[in-house]
Design an enzyme around this catalytic site. Structure first.
Site, PDB file in Angstrom:
ATOM      1  N   GLU A   1       0.853  -1.200   0.000  1.00  0.00           N
ATOM      2  CA  GLU A   1       0.000   0.000   0.000  1.00  0.00           C
ATOM      3  C   GLU A   1       0.882   1.241   0.000  1.00  0.00           C
ATOM      4  O   GLU A   1       1.234   1.749   1.069  1.00  0.00           O
ATOM      5  CB  GLU A   1      -0.911   0.021   1.243  1.00  0.00           C
ATOM      6  CG  GLU A   1      -1.948  -1.089   1.267  1.00  0.00           C
ATOM      7  CD  GLU A   1      -3.024  -0.855   2.340  1.00  0.00           C
ATOM      8  OE1 GLU A   1      -2.962   0.174   3.044  1.00  0.00           O
ATOM      9  OE2 GLU A   1      -3.909  -1.708   2.455  1.00  0.00           O
TER      10      GLU A   1
ATOM     11  N   HIS B   1      -0.176   4.229   2.370  1.00  0.00           N
ATOM     12  CA  HIS B   1      -0.465   4.125   3.807  1.00  0.00           C
ATOM     13  C   HIS B   1       0.807   4.373   4.625  1.00  0.00           C
ATOM     14  O   HIS B   1       1.738   3.578   4.594  1.00  0.00           O
ATOM     15  CB  HIS B   1      -1.045   2.736   4.115  1.00  0.00           C
ATOM     16  CG  HIS B   1      -1.386   2.525   5.572  1.00  0.00           C
ATOM     17  ND1 HIS B   1      -2.681   2.412   6.032  1.00  0.00           N
ATOM     18  CD2 HIS B   1      -0.598   2.410   6.666  1.00  0.00           C
ATOM     19  CE1 HIS B   1      -2.671   2.218   7.347  1.00  0.00           C
ATOM     20  NE2 HIS B   1      -1.408   2.223   7.758  1.00  0.00           N
TER      21      HIS B   1
HETATM   22 ZN   LIG Z   1      -4.547   2.870   5.125  1.00  0.00          ZN
END
Ligand SMILES: [Zn+2]
Length: 522
Positions: A487, A490
């Site tokens: 990700e 993130h």
């Molecule tokens: Zn996240």
């Protein structure tokens, strides 16, 4: 997950007089090379010890009494494989040219091949070992201590942490360490005879009654007299090791303190020998921080240099900077580890002090105050560097928000897919108020968080987020550790000290940095 020792906090009086010791690291390519590094420091070129003790580098159980025995004889200690002498250790034996070699343990501990290889370098090789660990300990003490000693240390042979710390301390004091079955209600005749033969008049038991039983304490008190049996104890392995060091070094002159992880015996054993030989204290820390009880000593005036034993994988640079341990289980701690094995406790946790960060934040979401302030500095620095503008896509999410996000995804994509991308309610970093998803603004081909990878903003964050206390939490290639797909949007706020050490040590998951198990599934 084991909770780290959390100490007295900044109000502790000793923390006010923080010195800045220099930091050194004693480490080789593997445990055997680290042991050789300690040996080279103990015997710089030109000095040949009378004896070198070879101990197993894969099992601590027969080795605990070896360090004080070797040091008492003016000798060295080297770790070896059980089935063969590593090349680096052979080379060290050739350099040292000791008068003799002692193999510690029976042939089931160190093989005949090791004996043969040692003999090809040093003609006089003696094996000192018995059927079991306690017999080996007794044989080692008898072998090395030929003249009376007034004081001895007694530690359990069932837990290595007490024995390795006490072995180093006993070596400093040039006294024997006897390991025993501490869970027994009384000692058998052999160790009692040994203490009597040595002329021991007082002993220090290492650890609490769960380590060396109250029955043994009573028995030894009956044997030696009231007041002749004391205990070195503490709330955990770090406190016990500190207590043992305190007893041996009540008023240490300024100098080196040795530090090893309290989670693995190897570097503590390899370096504990050097600490003992040079009469300096050995302390345990966590792999990534220093318990407050230990920090008091490392930051005190008696420590002018901290020598970290082992590589980055064993003790991180945060230990060298004397970073005090913070909780990794409390959801309000900036170091909390939230993953598929570690839900927030309680799952309904709501952080205090949530604020809207002073950045582009279309959803009006919030973060905890330190994370919000760091985020504003980070976005501003990225803009100044020409990386472009960014905005908050998703910061703090409450339990109930996470509940709907997770179950919506389960409904649309199925549970297996959802679990690769979205934490179940109560397990999300977003619920700590320390994590957020970041989206680029004005990129030609991307305006959403999930296409930030490869944009100037995404690339800048990967290189620089650590400077502001953030780490990229879910990196490609680490799904089997974190439980989540890559990700690139993130980021997790952990504070600048941890983020800096994480970056410097080239870590890729918080699980591995903290020395905690991988959490691929619930
Ligand atoms: Zn996240």
């Amino acid at each position: 997950m084991t909770a780290p020792a959390v100490g007295a906090g900044p109000s502790h009086p000793d923390l006010a007089r923080v010195a800045s010791p220099s930091v050194a690291r004693m480490a080789g390519a593997d445990r055997y090379a680290t042991s050789v590094a300690a040996s080279r420091a103990a015997f710089p070129s030109g000095s040949s010890p009378s004896v070198v003790y070879l101990v197993s580098g894969t099992s601590p159980w027969h080795s605990l009494s070896a360090t004080p025995a070797a040091v008492h004889e003016g000798g060295g200690v080297l770790l070896t494989r059980a089935d063969a002498l590593p090349a680096v250790v052979s080379a060290e034996l050739r350099r040292l040219r000791p008068g003799r070699v002692v193999l510690v343990g029976s042939t089931s501990v160190l093989s005949t091949a090791v004996a043969r290889q040692a003999k090809s370098i040093v003609p006089e090789v003696t094996r000192v070992g018995g059927e079991g660990r306690y017999q080996t300990a007794q044989a080692l003490v008898r072998h090395a201590f030929r003249t009376p000693v007034a004081h001895a240390w007694v530690a359990t042979g069932r837990v290595w942490t007490d024995g390795v710390a006490a072995g180093s301390a006993a070596a400093s004091a040039r006294e024997p360490l006897l390991t025993v079955d501490g869970s027994a209600t009384a000692l058998p005749a052999a160790p009692l005879d040994l203490l009597a033969d040595l002329g021991v008049t007082s002993v220090t038991l290492v650890g609490g009654t769960s380590a060396v039983s109250a029955g043994i304490e009573r028995q030894l008190t009956g044997f030696l007299g009231a007041g002749q049996v004391t205990r070195a104890t503490g709330g955990d392995r770090y406190a016990v090791a500190r207590r043992v060091a305190d007893l041996t070094h009540p008023n240490p002159a300024p100098g080196t303190s040795y530090v090893a992880t309290g989670r693995d015996f190897v570097n503590a054993l390899a370096g504990g020998f050097l600490a003992g030989r040079t009469k300096r204290p050995l302390y345990y820390t966590l792999p990534y921080c220093v318990p407050a009880t230990v920090r008091v000593r490392l930051a005190g005036s008696a420590t002018t240099r901290v020598t970290l034993l082992g590589g980055e994988g064993s003790v991180r640079s945060l230990v060298g900077t004397l970073e005090t341990c913070r909780s990794i289980t409390s959801p309000s701690s900036e170091w909390v580890l939230a993953n598929k094995h570690n839900p927030l406790r309680p799952k309904s946790y709501v952080p205090a002090g949530l604020v809207a960060p002073d950045v582009s934040n279309p959803g009006g979401g919030r973060l905890r105050k330190p994370a919000a302030a760091a985020l504003a500095r980070m976005f501003s620095a990225a803009r100044k560097d020409g990386a472009g503008r960014m905005q908050v896509a998703s910061p703090y999410r409450s339990y109930s928000t996470q509940y709907s996000v997770y179950w919506n995804r389960v409904r649309t994509h199925g549970r297996a897919y959802a679990d690769r991308w979205i934490a179940r309610p109560g397990y999300s970093e977003h619920q700590t108020g320390l994590s957020l998803d970041i989206a680029p603004v004005g990129s030609s081909s991307c305006g959403a968080h999930n296409c930030i990878g490869g944009t100037p903003q995404g690339n800048w964050l990967k290189r620089n987020a650590w400077r502001y206390g953030f780490v990229l939490r879910y990196e490609p290639g680490y799904t089997s550790v974190t439980g989540y797909n890559s990700e690139p949007w993130h980021y997790r706020y952990v504070g600048t000290a941890l983020a800096k050490a994480y970056h410097a040590g080239s870590w890729h998951s918080l699980e591995q940095f903290l020395g905690e198990p991988a959490a691929p599934t619930y």
